[in-house]
Enzyme design. Structure first.
Site, PDB file in Angstrom:
ATOM      1  N   SER A  14       0.484  -1.184  -0.140  1.00  0.00           N
ATOM      2  CA  SER A  14      -0.291  -0.230   0.309  1.00  0.00           C
ATOM      3  C   SER A  14       1.053   1.033  -0.193  1.00  0.00           C
ATOM      4  CB  SER A  14      -0.788  -0.035   1.374  1.00  0.00           C
ATOM      5  OG  SER A  14      -1.179   1.449   1.516  1.00  0.00           O
ATOM      6  N   TYR A  34      -2.363  -1.159  10.238  1.00  0.00           N
ATOM      7  CA  TYR A  34      -2.000  -1.456   8.878  1.00  0.00           C
ATOM      8  C   TYR A  34      -0.740  -0.931   8.237  1.00  0.00           C
ATOM      9  CZ  TYR A  34      -3.845  -0.535   3.874  1.00  0.00           C
ATOM     10  OH  TYR A  34      -3.660  -0.856   2.503  1.00  0.00           O
TER      11      TYR A  34
END
Length: 263
Positions: A141, A154
Site C-alpha cells: 500500500s 495497517y
C-alpha cells in the site's frame, strides 16, 4: 506476462483488486485458482470468466486467518506444478488510533496481511524456483510510505510487505523467479467498508478504480519494475527515494556511536 496451460493463484479474489487480477490474468491465457471466503461470489466470478475466456477456473473457499484453511491453500501451492503466478492480494484495513483500537482486531489484521502472505509465499517459492520460472506479486500500500495517524497497524503490515518483497528480490536476484511489490493508493474497493474510514472523505481525484490499479500494476510488472506505485508519475522519484535510503546503509551499524551522541 502471458502463459498457456499454466495457472495463476489469486487470493482475495471475490472482489476489488483480486477480481480485477483474475479477469486480466484469464485474458492473458492463465487458468485460475481463486481463493477467498465468499463462495457465492467466487463461483459467480469463476462462471463469468469461464464463459468469457474459456479458461479453467478452480474455486477454493478459505479464510486465510484460519490455520487449517490456509494449510489447504499452502498444500495446493506446494504440489500443483501448473502454478506459475501467485497474487498475494488478500488483506484488510483498519484505521483507528491505537489507544482506542481492539487488540484482537489488530491481531487478525496482522494474521491476514502479514502471516498469511508470508506462509503462502513460502509455500509457492520452492516449486517456482525448481521449475525455473514464475511470478509472485505482493500487494502492499502507499501507506507503507505515507505516515498517517490512525494507520499504525495497517501501515506496519504493509511496510512489512514492501520490505519482505525487497528482501526476496535480493535473495532471488540470480533466479528467473520475479517478485513485485505493488503500492496502490486509495482504491475504490470494499476494503473501506470495514476499515473505520469512509472513502467519501477523500477527494474523488485521489481514488483509483480497481481495474485501473491492476492494469497499471501489470504494466509495471511487464516493464520489470520491482516496485510499482500505480499513481506515481515518474519512476525516477521512487528510484531517488531508494537511493537516499541506500546512503544510510554504510552507517547503520558501526562499532562506536555517532559523534553527536558522545560527550
Amino acid at each position: 506476462m502471458t502463459s498457456q496451460n499454466m495457472s495463476a493463484v489469486v487470493t482475495g479474489a471475490s472482489a476489488g483488486l483480486g477480481a480485477a487480477y483474475a479477469q486480466r490474468l484469464a485474458d492473458r491465457g492463465y487458468d485460475l485458482i481463486l481463493v477467498a471466503r465468499n463462495t457465492a461470489r467466487l463461483e459467480t466470478l469463476a462462471s463469468d470468466i469461464r464463459s468469457r475466456t474459456g479458461r479453467a477456473v478452480d474455486v477454493v473457499t478459505a479464510d486465510l486467518t484460519d490455520a487449517a484453511q490456509i494449510s489447504v491453500v499452502e498444500e495446493r501451492l506446494r504440489t500443483d506444478e501448473s502454478i506459475e503466478v501467485l497474487i498475494n492480494n488478500a488483506g484488510g484495513g483498519m484505521f483507528t488510533p491505537l489507544a482506542t483500537s481492539d487488540a484482537a482486531a489488530s491481531e487478525a489484521l496482522i494474521n491476514l496481511n502479514v502471516t498469511a502472505l508470508t506462509r503462502l509465499t513460502t509455500a509457492v517459492l520452492p516449486g517456482l524456483t525448481a521449475r525455473g520460472h514464475g511470478t509472485v506479486v505482493n500487494i502492499s500500500s502507499a501507506l507503507a510510505l505515507n505516515i498517517m495517524p490512525g494507520s499504525a497497524v495497517y501501515s506496519g503490515t504493509k511496510s512489512y510487505v514492501l520490505m519482505f518483497t525487497q528482501v526476496l528480490q535480493q535473495e532471488l536476484a540470480e533466479s528467473p523467479v520475479t517478485v513485485q511489490a505493488v503500492l496502490p493508493g486509495a482504491v475504490r474497493t470494499e476494503l473501506w467498508d470495514r476499515s473505520g474510514v469512509d472513502l467519501a472523505v477523500f477527494p474523488d481525484e485521489t481514488i483509483m478504480s480497481a481495474d485501473d490499479a491492476v492494469d497499471a500494476a501489470l504494466a509495471g510488472l511487464d516493464a520489470g519494475e520491482p516496485v510499482t506505485i500505480p499513481s506515481l508519475p515518474q519512476i525516477s522519484d521512487w528510484e531517488s527515494f531508494e537511493k537516499a535510503r541506500q546512503t544510510l546503509v554504510p552507517n547503520l551499524s558501526q562499532r562506536v556511536p555517532a559523534d553527536r551522541y558522545r560527550g
